[in-house]
Structures are given as structure tokens and as C-alpha cells.
Write a protein that holds these residues in place. Sequence first.
Motif, PDB file in Angstrom:
ATOM      1  N   GLN A 139       0.847  -1.196   0.000  1.00 14.74           N
ATOM      2  CA  GLN A 139       0.000   0.000   0.000  1.00 14.74           C
ATOM      3  C   GLN A 139       0.884   1.248   0.000  1.00 14.74           C
ATOM      4  N   ILE A 140       1.512   1.515  -1.142  1.00 15.06           N
ATOM      5  CA  ILE A 140       2.500   2.591  -1.194  1.00 15.06           C
ATOM      6  C   ILE A 140       1.870   3.971  -1.075  1.00 15.06           C
ATOM      7  N   ASP A 141       0.552   4.067  -1.270  1.00 15.64           N
ATOM      8  CA  ASP A 141      -0.108   5.361  -1.091  1.00 15.64           C
ATOM      9  C   ASP A 141      -0.254   5.711   0.379  1.00 15.64           C
ATOM     10  N   VAL A 142      -0.077   4.714   1.239  1.00 16.98           N
ATOM     11  CA  VAL A 142      -0.134   4.925   2.695  1.00 16.98           C
ATOM     12  C   VAL A 142       1.252   4.755   3.309  1.00 16.98           C
ATOM     13  N   LEU A 202      21.780  11.036   4.160  1.00 12.18           N
ATOM     14  CA  LEU A 202      23.170  10.594   4.232  1.00 12.18           C
ATOM     15  C   LEU A 202      23.695   9.995   2.926  1.00 12.18           C
ATOM     16  N   MET A 203      22.800   9.400   2.121  1.00 12.51           N
ATOM     17  CA  MET A 203      23.250   8.664   0.940  1.00 12.51           C
ATOM     18  C   MET A 203      22.724   9.225  -0.376  1.00 12.51           C
ATOM     19  N   GLY A 204      21.766  10.128  -0.318  1.00 12.37           N
ATOM     20  CA  GLY A 204      21.159  10.630  -1.542  1.00 12.37           C
ATOM     21  C   GLY A 204      19.830   9.935  -1.806  1.00 12.37           C
ATOM     22  N   HIS A 205      19.061  10.495  -2.721  1.00 14.15           N
ATOM     23  CA  HIS A 205      17.703  10.010  -2.977  1.00 14.15           C
ATOM     24  C   HIS A 205      17.746   8.869  -3.988  1.00 14.15           C
ATOM     25  N   ASN A 206      17.750   7.637  -3.501  1.00 16.22           N
ATOM     26  CA  ASN A 206      17.830   6.470  -4.376  1.00 16.22           C
ATOM     27  C   ASN A 206      16.456   5.862  -4.599  1.00 16.22           C
ATOM     28  N   MET A 207      16.417   4.803  -5.409  1.00 16.99           N
ATOM     29  CA  MET A 207      15.125   4.229  -5.793  1.00 16.99           C
ATOM     30  C   MET A 207      14.395   3.585  -4.619  1.00 16.99           C
ATOM     31  N   MET A 208      15.121   3.162  -3.580  1.00 14.26           N
ATOM     32  CA  MET A 208      14.459   2.571  -2.429  1.00 14.26           C
ATOM     33  C   MET A 208      13.598   3.587  -1.694  1.00 14.26           C
ATOM     34  N   ARG A 209      13.908   4.859  -1.846  1.00 11.64           N
ATOM     35  CA  ARG A 209      13.148   5.910  -1.178  1.00 11.64           C
ATOM     36  C   ARG A 209      12.245   6.654  -2.164  1.00 11.64           C
ATOM     37  N   LYS A 210      11.829   5.933  -3.201  1.00 10.24           N
ATOM     38  CA  LYS A 210      10.874   6.472  -4.159  1.00 10.24           C
ATOM     39  C   LYS A 210       9.747   5.469  -4.343  1.00 10.24           C
ATOM     40  N   ASP A 211       8.589   5.963  -4.776  1.00 13.31           N
ATOM     41  CA  ASP A 211       7.434   5.107  -4.995  1.00 13.31           C
ATOM     42  C   ASP A 211       6.927   5.258  -6.420  1.00 13.31           C
ATOM     43  N   GLY A 212       6.043   4.346  -6.817  1.00 15.08           N
ATOM     44  CA  GLY A 212       5.353   4.468  -8.095  1.00 15.08           C
ATOM     45  C   GLY A 212       6.286   4.502  -9.284  1.00 15.08           C
ATOM     46  N   ASP A 213       5.966   5.396 -10.252  1.00 14.97           N
ATOM     47  CA  ASP A 213       6.749   5.475 -11.478  1.00 14.97           C
ATOM     48  C   ASP A 213       8.200   5.869 -11.211  1.00 14.97           C
ATOM     49  N   ALA A 214       8.416   6.766 -10.251  1.00 14.29           N
ATOM     50  CA  ALA A 214       9.779   7.203  -9.956  1.00 14.29           C
ATOM     51  C   ALA A 214      10.646   6.023  -9.531  1.00 14.29           C
ATOM     52  N   ARG A 266       7.078   5.893   5.708  1.00 11.72           N
ATOM     53  CA  ARG A 266       6.443   7.134   6.174  1.00 11.72           C
ATOM     54  C   ARG A 266       4.949   7.040   5.873  1.00 11.72           C
ATOM     55  N   ILE A 267       4.120   7.369   6.857  1.00 11.45           N
ATOM     56  CA  ILE A 267       2.679   7.366   6.646  1.00 11.45           C
ATOM     57  C   ILE A 267       2.317   8.579   5.782  1.00 11.45           C
ATOM     58  N   ALA A 268       1.768   8.323   4.606  1.00 12.56           N
ATOM     59  CA  ALA A 268       1.492   9.386   3.634  1.00 12.56           C
ATOM     60  C   ALA A 268       0.116  10.018   3.807  1.00 12.56           C
TER      61      ALA A 268
END
Length: 389
Positions: A54-57, A70-82, A280-282
Motif C-alpha cells: 500500500q504505497i499510497d499509505v 546521508l546517501m542521496g535520494h535512491n530508488m528505495m526511497r521512491k514510490d510508483g513510477d519514480a 512514512r505514513i502518507a
Amino acid sequence: MSTAPHFDIDVPAFWQDPYPTLARMRKEAPIAFVPQLGSTLLCNRDDIFVSEKQIDVFSSHQPEGLMNRLMGHNMMRKDGDAHMNERKAIFPAISPKTVRSHWTAQFAGHATRILDELSPDGVVDFVQAFALPFSAECLKSITGLTNMRFQDMNAWSQGMIDGIANYVGDGAIEARCHAATSGIDAAIDDMVPVLRKTPDLSLLGVLLQTDMPMESVRANIKLAISGGQNEPRDAIAGTVWALLTHPDQLALATSGAVPWLQVFEEYARWISPIGMSPRRIAKPWTIRDVAFETNERVFLMFGSANRDEKHFDRPDAFDVRRDASKSIAFGAGPHFCAGAWASRAMVADVALPAIFDRLTNLRLIKDQPPRIGGWAFRGLLDLPVTWDR
């Protein structure tokens, strides 16, 4: 803050062995706010299995999170198309086909060379002697950072995973993480002109052929290093330890009665090398009687899910005959570990069979028990062994 009940933990004891506390939480408070970690923990497999999808939540996008900072914005910290766009970009480097046709032979070469150099001269720490350098050499190949020493690969990986699990805000740990990311950036800078001139199937080689911004390339290489070193290293050492303490199960593996992949999957269930993933709760959300507020931090406790009594009989036992298909050691949703195929090849196809084929009568040292620690990332700190010449 969520309406989850508060559950206090002893942080040092939790680091030493989180499983007794997690068992209590599953029984008494499967969704609980832990003040010492500043987060709400989800401990039941069913809750985690559903929530991770439930990536929208339960969002992986955490602008203020430790990994981003600390590491930069990688794909593990992105959702959906990004997330999917970057996942597709790296896929040619780590697809099952590439692993079989390209990387497995290189993994075998690394294993042979390192084992050839080993000698049972008294007591050998198998973590330092094999698991660490093997995992690091394989990761050097996969990332394309062949200009690094394996010692730096391991140290920088450890520096980053310590940094992103530094929920108590230790300044020295954060400083080591910054030093690690700076070292990786320098190694990337050295290899970029080489791989632009002669592209290969490494992660850096593949990503340089895409239109991915360089800051994202760097962030995703760091992501690969942060998980790609410690997980195989800890799984190799840990599975060796588990088999040596369960000789009947070692016999099943070495005889071929149980496949090495099944052995690896059971170890990853029993002692999850990656025991937690933050979210993170969205948006406001409720699970049964627990209500969550926007921007709360939640920990999905994979290590707890993999010992959930509702899904695993005798969950605290290591049993290679077990059906471990319900394990979520590699995740369960769209963020399923992209390096899973490479990890399985490194551990199950190459390392474990080579170790027990080459090292005759490999055995533990009776008066030197290995040390193990960690809860977000868990593994052996050392593994004193010897074998016959």
C-alpha cells in the motif's frame, strides 16, 4: 503520533537479540510505538505483507529520512513510477539472465581464489577470511567499482548501514557514514571515464548508458553497496554457523537431499540479515484499532514477520526441511530486493557448496563461540573455525 500502545525496549538487549522482544510484541502489541526508536513497529507478517504493497499509505518516500540525508535520494526511497523507472534502468545489470550468464562465473572465480589462499593455521575468523572478502569482491564486480579495495567496500558499506540505522543520533556514526559516501563518490569519479569509454554490464556501466541524472546514479550505487555487501556476507557466515551447529541438517545439504538454495532461504528466514524497512505514513490510516497520522515513521519488522507463529511452525528453530516460501526476507511488495537473484547466486550457487566441498571437516572452536548482533541489520561479528589440511 499513532494510537498504538507504547512498548518499551532495552536497546542494547534488542541489539544483542531482538527475537524474544519481538515475540512478546507479536503476542501483546503487534502494532506498537517504541519510544526508544521513535517509531511505530509492525510485527505481524500479515500486517507487513499487506501494508508494504500500500504505497499510497506506507510510503518509501521519506524526504527527511536518514537514507536520503546521508546517501542521496535512491530508488528505495521512491514510490510508483519514480521507483519503477530507476528499477528498470538497473535491471539489465542484475536480471536473472545476466546473473546466470555473466556474474555467476565471476562469483565462482572469486570464491576459488579466496579459498585457495586460506590455510587452517590455528583458528580462522571465517567472517574476515572468506565471507567479507568474497561478498566485497563480488560487489566490486557488480557495481563496476573494481578500483576499490575489498576492505574499503566492506568498511564503506558498514559505515552507511550504521548511519542509516543511527536512530539514536550518534555523531561519530554519522561522521563515519559521511566518510564512506565521500570515498564511494571518489571511486565513482575514477571509474566514470573508464566505463563511458568501454561500457560493461556493471551497475555503473549500465546506468551511465541511461539518461539518469548523475546524482541519482551515485545514490543508487551507494544503495547497492549498503545492502549488497552486508547481506551476502552475513548470510554466508551465518548459514555456515547454522549448519555447523546442526550437523544433521548439514548432512542433508552436502548429500544433495536439500538444495543449497533452500538452506539459504531458511537461514534468511531464521536470522533475517535485513530485519527492518522504514516507511512514512502518507495519509491518515487505520489498521484495526490503531490510527496513524500523516508523516509518522513506521518500521516494517521483517525479522519478526519471518518468525510469526501463525505462518511458521517452531519459528525459532533452524530447519532446512521447512517450507520457507512465506518468508519475506527480501521484501514482499514493489520494493522487493532488486539484488535478490545476485544474492542467491553468490550464497547458494557458489559460496556454500564451495565452502563445504573445499574445507574438509570444517568445524567451530568449542571455547570460542561466535558473536552476533543487530536488529535492523543482523549478522555474525566473527566466526572462529578451523578445518583439516
